[in-house]
Design a protein around this motif. Structure first.
Motif, PDB file in Angstrom:
ATOM      1  N   ARG A 157       0.835  -1.211   0.000  1.00  0.00           N
ATOM      2  CA  ARG A 157       0.000   0.000   0.000  1.00  0.00           C
ATOM      3  C   ARG A 157       0.862   1.250   0.000  1.00  0.00           C
ATOM      4  N   THR A 158       1.949   1.212   0.759  1.00  0.00           N
ATOM      5  CA  THR A 158       2.850   2.362   0.807  1.00  0.00           C
ATOM      6  C   THR A 158       3.460   2.626  -0.564  1.00  0.00           C
ATOM      7  N   THR A 191       0.764   4.007  -2.958  1.00  0.00           N
ATOM      8  CA  THR A 191       0.467   5.405  -2.638  1.00  0.00           C
ATOM      9  C   THR A 191       1.611   6.308  -3.080  1.00  0.00           C
TER      10      THR A 191
END
Length: 323
Positions: free
Chosen positions: A6-7, A10
């Motif tokens: 997810r990091t 993003t």
């Protein structure tokens, strides 16, 4: 999807958003310059305007405690403002005024190459092969987008300014990378804007700025728009949003990967100029854009293939709303 994935996702989204927002400044900044502003006045207007937006925003959303927390980092933040914000843009405009624009852009975008060299030779850090390959492919694609062969006349001062812009761009990525997790992106962007506006004041001579341009209808291609609306775009989108997203992106990726992805800015600028100003795209430019995107894709694989999982730093609310 795990936290690390997810990091990364993003971070990639922020990096691409930043590049598109930076690229969107060209057509509208060019229109304001055509209406009577000097290039440096246009740069000062966008950065000073950004500072006027960001400083109150920091005070409202973060409070005075956030400003006190910046004190240990003030030297680096000042360097960030002078190089990554003011220096990069001022040097580029000098280069573009003395060299073919395509050459000036290509020189500025050797910044990510300098990032890789600094990491390897000075910091003795590992440089991912996929990041190196991505940068190399993106540079080749950029040369096609700007069609550097169309004008090869070089001027010594223009060449030096272009390399200065590249060095400042490299500093932008490296300083953000070093401050990742230590300084809030919103506060960093605000301080950088204030420092940059102050640094540019003497050379931009804003007291001679033709303010009436902001009230006039300014031609943009076959259309026209109020000068204040164009100024608002380059301040809010191409400066505030662009720098906030850029800081957030580098903090989630790395300087070497974000540097490669920033090549999408040239593609975005070319496409936006085509849409807003009617500037025609040659087949080789379209192909070059595809090559740039391929280079960015290769570079981002460095994050997926090699980087250990990292925790996402706090995301400032304004960054979710921003070359």
């Amino acid at each position: 999807m795990d936290q690390a994935a997810r990091t990364r996702t993003t971070g990639l989204a922020f990096a691409v958003l930043s590049s598109v927002a930076f690229g969107a400044s060209g057509p509208f900044g060019k229109a304001l310059i055509g209406a009577g502003l000097t290039p440096l006045q246009a740069v000062w207007l966008r950065i000073a305007g950004a500072a006027l937006v960001l400083v109150p925003l920091v005070l409202v959303l973060r409070g005075l405690a956030a400003t006190r927390a910046l004190r240990p980092h003030l030297p680096r933040l000042a360097l960030y403002g002078v190089t990554g914000v003011a220096g990069c843009q001022a040097f580029y405009f000098v280069a573009a005024s003395r060299l073919p624009v395509g050459i000036a852009i290509l020189l500025e975008f050797t910044g990510p190459v300098m990032v890789l060299a600094w990491l390897r030779l000075v910091r003795r850090a590992r440089v991912h092969r996929t990041a190196v390959a991505g940068v190399a492919v993106a540079v080749a694609g950029l040369a096609m987008v700007v069609q550097v062969w169309a004008g090869l006349a070089l001027d010594a001062l223009g060449l030096a300014a272009g390399l200065g812009a590249a060095a400042c761009q490299a500093a932008y990525f490296l300083i953000i990378d070093r401050l990742a997790g230590e300084v809030d992106p919103l506060a960093m962007t605000a301080v950088g804007s204030v420092v940059a506006a102050a640094a540019l004041t003497l050379i931009a001579v804003p007291w001679t700025l033709p303010w009436h341009v902001l009230a006039d209808a300014v031609p943009v291609g076959d259309r026209s728009a109020p000068g204040w609306l164009l100024a608002a775009w380059i301040i809010l989108v191409s400066t505030v949003l662009a720098y906030l997203a850029g800081v957030a992106g580098v903090q989630r990726l790395s300087a070497q990967v974000a540097g490669a992805i920033c090549y999408t800015e040239a593609v975005a600028a070319t496409l936006i100029a085509w849409a807003a100003l009617g500037e025609r795209l040659a087949p080789v430019q379209i192909a070059g854009g595809a090559v740039v995107l391929a280079g960015a894709f290769i570079a981002q694989r460095a994050v997926i293939d090699h980087d250990p999982p990292v925790a996402a730093p706090p995301v400032p609310a304004p960054a979710l709303n921003r070359p």
